[in-house]
Design a protein around this motif. Structure first.
Motif, PDB file in Angstrom:
ATOM      1  N   GLY A 102       0.798  -1.228   0.000  1.00  0.00           N
ATOM      2  CA  GLY A 102       0.000   0.000   0.000  1.00  0.00           C
ATOM      3  C   GLY A 102       0.823   1.267   0.000  1.00  0.00           C
ATOM      4  O   GLY A 102       0.307   2.337  -0.374  1.00  0.00           O
ATOM      5  N   ALA A 139      -6.045   1.749  -0.117  1.00  0.00           N
ATOM      6  CA  ALA A 139      -4.764   1.115  -0.413  1.00  0.00           C
ATOM      7  C   ALA A 139      -4.762  -0.342   0.046  1.00  0.00           C
ATOM      8  O   ALA A 139      -4.222  -1.215  -0.635  1.00  0.00           O
ATOM      9  CB  ALA A 139      -3.629   1.883   0.265  1.00  0.00           C
ATOM     10  N   LEU A 174       1.016   2.950  -3.339  1.00  0.00           N
ATOM     11  CA  LEU A 174      -0.330   3.400  -3.721  1.00  0.00           C
ATOM     12  C   LEU A 174      -0.697   4.693  -2.999  1.00  0.00           C
ATOM     13  O   LEU A 174      -1.332   5.580  -3.577  1.00  0.00           O
ATOM     14  CB  LEU A 174      -1.354   2.314  -3.397  1.00  0.00           C
ATOM     15  CG  LEU A 174      -1.205   1.015  -4.195  1.00  0.00           C
ATOM     16  CD1 LEU A 174      -2.045  -0.091  -3.588  1.00  0.00           C
ATOM     17  CD2 LEU A 174      -1.590   1.237  -5.651  1.00  0.00           C
ATOM     18  N   ARG A 175      -0.284   4.804  -1.758  1.00  0.00           N
ATOM     19  CA  ARG A 175      -0.555   6.041  -1.013  1.00  0.00           C
ATOM     20  C   ARG A 175       0.326   7.188  -1.522  1.00  0.00           C
ATOM     21  O   ARG A 175      -0.144   8.318  -1.679  1.00  0.00           O
ATOM     22  CB  ARG A 175      -0.309   5.813   0.482  1.00  0.00           C
ATOM     23  CG  ARG A 175      -1.300   4.858   1.133  1.00  0.00           C
ATOM     24  CD  ARG A 175      -1.158   4.836   2.648  1.00  0.00           C
ATOM     25  NE  ARG A 175       0.147   4.304   3.054  1.00  0.00           N
ATOM     26  CZ  ARG A 175       0.388   3.021   3.249  1.00  0.00           C
ATOM     27  NH1 ARG A 175      -0.576   2.129   3.082  1.00  0.00           N
ATOM     28  NH2 ARG A 175       1.587   2.601   3.616  1.00  0.00           N
ATOM     29  N   LEU A 218      -4.053   7.188  -2.558  1.00  0.00           N
ATOM     30  CA  LEU A 218      -5.134   6.397  -1.959  1.00  0.00           C
ATOM     31  C   LEU A 218      -5.116   6.520  -0.441  1.00  0.00           C
ATOM     32  O   LEU A 218      -4.063   6.671   0.184  1.00  0.00           O
ATOM     33  CB  LEU A 218      -4.994   4.920  -2.343  1.00  0.00           C
ATOM     34  CG  LEU A 218      -5.085   4.557  -3.827  1.00  0.00           C
ATOM     35  CD1 LEU A 218      -5.147   3.043  -3.992  1.00  0.00           C
ATOM     36  CD2 LEU A 218      -6.278   5.213  -4.490  1.00  0.00           C
TER      37      LEU A 218
END
Length: 336
Positions: free
Chosen positions: A124, A138, A127-128, A133
């Protein structure tokens, strides 16, 4: 212009263009070139293999493409990605690109993963950072990625620590991290080195399957290996590297049909094969890869080559055309 806009504007050009790339590394005897004029291109959706023994320059090439060269390394030449020059980027720009538009699968999954964070958190993170996200979004995407790379019991593995997974499972997590942001280029550097033979095949099959799926939108693969058998099944084009330079390149089928460079022939002869009688010794290439401070002025393979002549030692041979887009750096390519 955003990264995505720049990429869209350059779809007709090669995704990656490397031209006369030279990398110097510090040694006890001063700075010596680890890469000597490396040039190649990768088109969108293309699979390219880079092969050679340890010490030939494969991993340094990958690190240069990711902006991860050792401190103090010197570079010249050009690396253009989607039309953008990378050799002049600062670290902040590299951080925006690395893990976002270019993903990498490293050799050793245990050292590639952070032992202090769970699997879900590590997937994640990019993705963050790159996609903005939230934590919940995420985590949901991390689960989808783990399922996509076929990790057993994916939901339970989200909260697992790297040491709780097997080598093959950890490598699937590393692949999920590399694919998280939908990169345009995936660099896989010896992705099965630390795995047993059965798991190696599973991981390679997974990478090929994912690349076929992503190839529809243009993701390219640079696969680095020392195993010609892996390349025969996995890539469209092949680069054979030795002594920090590409000694043979071309469509994989053409290279395998005519192994033009003596080094490529040596690699092919040394590969393990099924059906050999018990006790049969594998062929070997005499000698060893020269260290950076031992690199000769001429062909780097000269001291190990059975066909060497005096001219081979004078200067690095230029590329000789072997076939359609197939070239080799050898003065004796067309001799019988």
């Amino acid at each position: 212009m955003s990264n995505h806009s720049s990429i869209a504007a350059n779809r007709s050009a090669p995704l990656l263009e490397v031209a006369d790339l030279r990398v110097g590394l510090h040694t006890a005897r001063g700075i010596h070139e680890a890469l000597r004029g490396v040039s190649f291109e990768i088109d969108r959706g293309q699979t390219l293999g880079l092969i050679g023994e340890s010490g030939c320059g494969k991993s340094i090439t990958a690190l240069a493409l990711m902006g991860l060269l050792p401190d103090g390394a010197t570079t010249s030449g050009s690396i253009r990605f989607a039309g953008r020059e990378l050799t002049t980027l600062d670290e902040a720009a590299w951080c925006r690109l690395r893990g976002n538009r270019i993903g990498m699968v490293f050799q050793e999954p245990m050292t590639a993963l952070n032992p202090l964070h769970t699997v879900g958190r590590q997937i994640g993170e990019s993705l963050r950072l790159h996609k903005g996200l939230t934590g919940a979004a995420a985590r949901a995407e991390a689960l989808r990625l783990l399922e996509r790379v076929k990790l057993p019991q994916a939901r339970q593995r989200l909260d697992a620590w790297p040491h709780q997974l097997s080598g093959g499972q950890r490598q699937r997590v590393v692949i999920a991290i590399a694919l998280a942001c939908g990169p345009d280029l995936l660099v896989a550097d010896e992705p099965t080195t630390a795995l047993d033979v059965t798991i190696q095949r599973e991981v390679l099959d997974l990478i090929q399957e994912l690349v076929r799926e992503e190839g529809e939108r243009g993701m390219a693969l640079l696969l680095i290996s020392h195993d010609l058998g892996v390349m025969a099944d996995s890539v469209q084009r092949l680069l054979v590297m030795y002594g920090g330079t590409v000694v043979e390149s071309g469509p994989a089928a053409e290279v395998f049909e005519r192994l033009a460079h003596p080094y490529t022939r040596g690699l092919f002869a040394a590969r393990p094969r099924l059906g050999l009688a018990r006790g049969t010794r594998l062929a070997t290439i005499p000698g060893r890869v020269p260290t950076l401070d031992e690199m000769p002025a001429g062909c780097p393979f000269a001291d190990r080559c059975p066909r060497v002549i005096d001219a081979c030692r004078t200067a690095l041979p230029g590329p000789v055309v072997v076939g359609t887009a197939h070239v080799a750096r050898c003065l004796r390519v067309h001799e019988s």
